[in-house]
Design an enzyme around this catalytic site. Structure first.
Site, PDB file in Angstrom:
ATOM      1  N   HIS A   1      -5.947  -5.880  14.331  1.00  0.00           N
ATOM      2  CA  HIS A   1      -5.450  -5.022  13.800  1.00  0.00           C
ATOM      3  C   HIS A   1      -5.326  -5.955  12.368  1.00  0.00           C
ATOM      4  O   HIS A   1      -5.455  -7.271  12.554  1.00  0.00           O
ATOM      5  CB  HIS A   1      -3.701  -4.191  14.070  1.00  0.00           C
ATOM      6  CG  HIS A   1      -2.985  -5.378  14.660  1.00  0.00           C
ATOM      7  ND1 HIS A   1      -3.117  -5.545  16.056  1.00  0.00           N
ATOM      8  CD2 HIS A   1      -2.325  -6.803  14.116  1.00  0.00           C
ATOM      9  CE1 HIS A   1      -2.589  -7.072  16.186  1.00  0.00           C
ATOM     10  NE2 HIS A   1      -1.771  -7.373  15.213  1.00  0.00           N
TER      11      HIS A   1
ATOM     12  N   HIS B   1      -0.868 -11.647   9.229  1.00  0.00           N
ATOM     13  CA  HIS B   1      -2.075 -11.871   9.948  1.00  0.00           C
ATOM     14  C   HIS B   1      -3.376 -10.887  10.393  1.00  0.00           C
ATOM     15  O   HIS B   1      -3.380  -9.642   9.848  1.00  0.00           O
ATOM     16  CB  HIS B   1      -1.553 -12.358  11.319  1.00  0.00           C
ATOM     17  CG  HIS B   1      -1.283 -11.404  12.503  1.00  0.00           C
ATOM     18  ND1 HIS B   1       0.512 -11.056  12.364  1.00  0.00           N
ATOM     19  CD2 HIS B   1      -1.356 -11.161  12.791  1.00  0.00           C
ATOM     20  CE1 HIS B   1       0.673 -10.109  13.393  1.00  0.00           C
ATOM     21  NE2 HIS B   1      -0.381  -9.966  13.688  1.00  0.00           N
TER      22      HIS B   1
ATOM     23  N   GLU C   1      -4.210 -14.091  14.730  1.00  0.00           N
ATOM     24  CA  GLU C   1      -4.020 -13.742  16.714  1.00  0.00           C
ATOM     25  C   GLU C   1      -5.449 -13.606  17.519  1.00  0.00           C
ATOM     26  O   GLU C   1      -5.845 -12.354  16.571  1.00  0.00           O
ATOM     27  CB  GLU C   1      -3.125 -12.924  16.324  1.00  0.00           C
ATOM     28  CG  GLU C   1      -2.662 -11.902  17.462  1.00  0.00           C
ATOM     29  CD  GLU C   1      -1.286 -10.927  18.032  1.00  0.00           C
ATOM     30  OE1 GLU C   1      -1.576 -10.019  17.197  1.00  0.00           O
ATOM     31  OE2 GLU C   1      -0.829 -10.380  19.018  1.00  0.00           O
TER      32      GLU C   1
END
Lengths: 134, 134
Positions: free
Chosen positions: A7, A79, A130
């Protein structure tokens, strides 16, 4: 090592407005808002055919994105999350390459119930990364 | 209206270093650097299984990303690109919803040889959005 882009996270000042823009104006499939008190965020998932956009808004005190929103009152990209098969192997490889893992270096259970780590933006061209084990 | 996430664009201060980090440290499939003088950028494509990351660096005078790099000397996420089937229909719908299309509102031929438009970040929660007709 990295696999799919899981994502892109976008912090928004108004989650209802963000959901409306993605649903009504951009015509995407948008979830209801989901509170994730353990992560200090409320999130709306935008499902695209190949990945997700996650709209994030602070939830409760001490949200990890509160400061970002203060610095970026209109919101902004926060992010990117890449999938890995083995987060411990990924961490060890990154650390051996001199990359900084945020926090104590131990994976936490992330917003999707899977182990995650965050990597220092300064080591990744200004981008908070991440990693999520899938 | 929007379909796949075509790419996430990340502006980097050093393209060689950015390519090295994605290739060697993150273990992704990374292209050679490609100069796109018409767009004022040099780009490296990071191919993930479901989408692309595009590392961008200014090329020549008056690059559209020069100012971004001045404001973000470490680099950072610059825009997201969503695919649409019909860019004129998309533009008309967005404008009728009060969204601002950058420039003169006419699609230009983008870095992939396809018609693109950019949308005002203030209308999309601080995120610069590119639409590409596929």
């Amino acid at each position: 090592m990295i696999g799919r882009l899981n994502h892109v996270a976008i912090v928004v000042p108004d989650l209802e407005e963000g959901a409306r823009v993605y649903r009504s104006t951009l015509g995407a499939k948008v979830s209801e808002a989901v509170d994730l008190p353990d992560h200090g965020v409320t999130t709306v998932f935008v499902e695209l055919p190949n990945t997700k956009i996650e709209l994030l808004h602070p939830h409760g005190e001490g949200s990890p994105i509160a400061k970002f929103l203060e610095s970026n009152p209109s919101g902004g990209m926060h992010h990117v999350c890449y999938e890995v098969d083995d987060i411990i192997a990924a961490r060890d490889k990154l650390e051996s390459d001199g990359m900084r893992v945020l926090g104590d270096g131990e994976p936490k259970i992330g917003a999707h119930g899977k182990p995650v780590l965050f990597l220092h933006p300064k080591d990744f061209m200004g981008t908070l990364v991440e990693l999520e084990q899938v």
